[in-house]
Design a protein around this motif. Structure first.
Motif, mmCIF file in Angstrom:
data_model
loop_
_atom_site.group_PDB
_atom_site.id
_atom_site.type_symbol
_atom_site.label_atom_id
_atom_site.label_comp_id
_atom_site.label_asym_id
_atom_site.label_seq_id
_atom_site.Cartn_x
_atom_site.Cartn_y
_atom_site.Cartn_z
ATOM 1 N N ASP A 50 44.771 45.793 42.282
ATOM 2 C CA ASP A 50 44.899 45.824 41.075
ATOM 3 C C ASP A 50 43.896 46.897 40.712
ATOM 4 O OD1 ASP A 50 47.312 44.615 40.613
ATOM 5 O OD2 ASP A 50 46.262 42.874 39.903
ATOM 6 N N ARG B 51 44.832 50.382 41.482
ATOM 7 C CA ARG B 51 46.001 50.932 40.450
ATOM 8 C C ARG B 51 45.068 51.299 39.363
ATOM 9 N NH1 ARG B 51 50.166 47.361 42.258
ATOM 10 N NH2 ARG B 51 50.059 46.278 40.403
ATOM 11 N N THR B 52 44.221 50.424 38.806
ATOM 12 C CA THR B 52 43.393 50.837 37.336
ATOM 13 C C THR B 52 42.854 52.172 37.699
ATOM 14 O OG1 THR B 52 43.274 48.400 37.272
ATOM 15 C CG2 THR B 52 41.981 49.999 35.839
ATOM 16 N N SER C 63 45.068 55.456 37.565
ATOM 17 C CA SER C 63 45.786 55.633 36.238
ATOM 18 C C SER C 63 44.779 55.918 34.996
ATOM 19 C CB SER C 63 46.921 54.447 36.122
ATOM 20 O OG SER C 63 45.976 53.303 35.849
ATOM 21 N N ASP D 153 45.817 57.616 31.741
ATOM 22 C CA ASP D 153 46.446 56.588 30.672
ATOM 23 C C ASP D 153 45.894 55.418 30.759
ATOM 24 O OD1 ASP D 153 47.767 55.739 28.294
ATOM 25 O OD2 ASP D 153 49.871 55.760 29.389
ATOM 26 N N HIS D 154 44.713 55.177 30.229
ATOM 27 C CA HIS D 154 44.068 53.617 30.369
ATOM 28 C C HIS D 154 44.447 52.980 29.080
ATOM 29 C CE1 HIS D 154 41.254 50.784 32.151
ATOM 30 N NE2 HIS D 154 40.569 50.852 31.058
ATOM 31 N N GLU E 154 51.707 45.315 35.703
ATOM 32 C CA GLU E 154 51.665 46.963 35.648
ATOM 33 C C GLU E 154 51.763 47.266 34.205
ATOM 34 O OE1 GLU E 154 51.285 48.736 38.704
ATOM 35 O OE2 GLU E 154 50.825 50.370 37.141
ATOM 36 N N PRO E 155 50.865 48.118 34.026
ATOM 37 C CA PRO E 155 49.343 48.250 34.484
ATOM 38 C C PRO E 155 48.770 47.058 34.687
ATOM 39 C CG PRO E 155 49.157 49.132 32.200
ATOM 40 C CD PRO E 155 50.573 48.706 32.581
ATOM 41 N N ARG F 245 46.387 44.080 34.254
ATOM 42 C CA ARG F 245 45.533 43.672 33.412
ATOM 43 C C ARG F 245 44.953 42.439 33.590
ATOM 44 N NH1 ARG F 245 47.212 45.316 27.717
ATOM 45 N NH2 ARG F 245 48.921 46.601 27.926
#
Lengths: 157, 134
Positions: A55, A58-59, A62, A65-66, A100-101, A103
């Motif tokens: 995770d 993936r964070t 990206s 666009d956070h 996704e995204p 959290r």
């Protein structure tokens, strides 16, 4: 005769100490300053153990666009923070996936730990969002998530 | 005695890092002058910019969304609720002391709130406002 008493005492002590330990999650001692500066300026510098390695990956992939914000970093800082998160990520099996995204507040562990919190509190102006750990857990930045010193009286146990 | 040169170097390097709002303003003024001859920074224009509403972001229509109407006051991030230290140099001496940080936040916040990069003139005005406001 003395042994069993001692064992019982120790077991009791451990049993009471363990849940408290589980709520202690300080940032690792070698946390890079860049992590506190970059991640900790818009929200709390969340402890890496709150999300799994996948995770976090993936964070980090990206950041453009956070959650609606462009949080891109220079390559050196990105590498440093990414490596730090990977090294100290939480146990995926215990946490569950963050969606996704990803959290923190969508992980099974977070949901389980907060199941007693009534939905209306999440939109309370004092809390604003479930990501605002410090509104209830005053010591969150220091890694203290104990349910015994919740800042909002109605939520204290 | 032997430590003296090292000490001087250390002092010089920390002095070089912590720039004054004046110096940072000058950098933006120089950039703005290159684009527009005779540019003079204005704290008043900076304040108007600070209070302006833009139509880009619903949650952050203007600077005041997170920094409150009063730059002397602590603010709160409109989305995350994280507390934000005052913008005014008079209330927070760390403000406008690191050029890289200033550029970074102009970069992020202008894109998000204003919807484009801020011009050197807008930056000079803004720095003038937050360093003079009391």
């Amino acid at each position: 005769m003395k042994r069993p008493v001692l064992t019982t005492l120790l077991t009791l002590l451990l049993a009471t100490a363990l849940p408290a330990l589980a709520d202690r999650m300080p940032l690792p001692a070698n946390t890079p300053t860049s992590f506190k500066d970059e991640c900790g300026s818009c929200h709390m510098a969340f402890q890496p153990a709150l999300l799994s390695a996948t995770d976090w990956q993936r964070t980090m992939a990206s950041l453009k666009d956070h959650f609606g914000t462009d949080a891109t970093l220079d390559p050196k800082t990105e590498q440093e923070i990414g490596a730090f998160l990977q090294r100290n990520a939480g146990n995926a099996w215990k946490l569950g996936a963050g969606g996704e995204p990803p959290r923190i507040t969508r992980t099974e562990r977070f949901i389980r730990k907060h199941r007693e919190v009534a939905p209306r509190y999440w939109s309370d102006p004092r809390i604003k969002t479930a990501a605002n750990c410090e509104s209830c857990h005053k010591g969150a930045a220091q890694g203290n998530f104990s349910e015994h010193d919740i800042a909002i009286r109605e939520l204290r146990r | 005695m032997r430590a003296l040169p090292a000490l001087c170097l250390l002092l010089a390097s920390t002095a070089g890092y912590a720039e004054t709002p004046q110096q940072i303003r000058q950098t933006y003024v120089a950039e703005a002058t290159a684009q527009q001859a005779g540019f003079a920074p204005s704290a008043k224009r900076g304040e108007a910019f600070f209070r302006q509403r833009f139509t880009i972001s619903d949650k952050m229509p203007g600077c005041t969304s997170c920094h409150t109407d009063n730059p002397m006051q602590a603010g709160q991030h409109a989305v995350t609720g994280k507390s934000i230290r005052p913008l005014a140099v008079a209330a927070n001496t760390e403000r406008i002391s690191d050029p890289a940080k200033v550029e970074k936040w102009f970069g992020r916040n202008c894109k998000e709130v204003v919807g484009r990069a801020c011009t050197p003139g807008e930056k000079a005005d803004f720095v003038a406002f937050v360093s003079e406001v009391r």
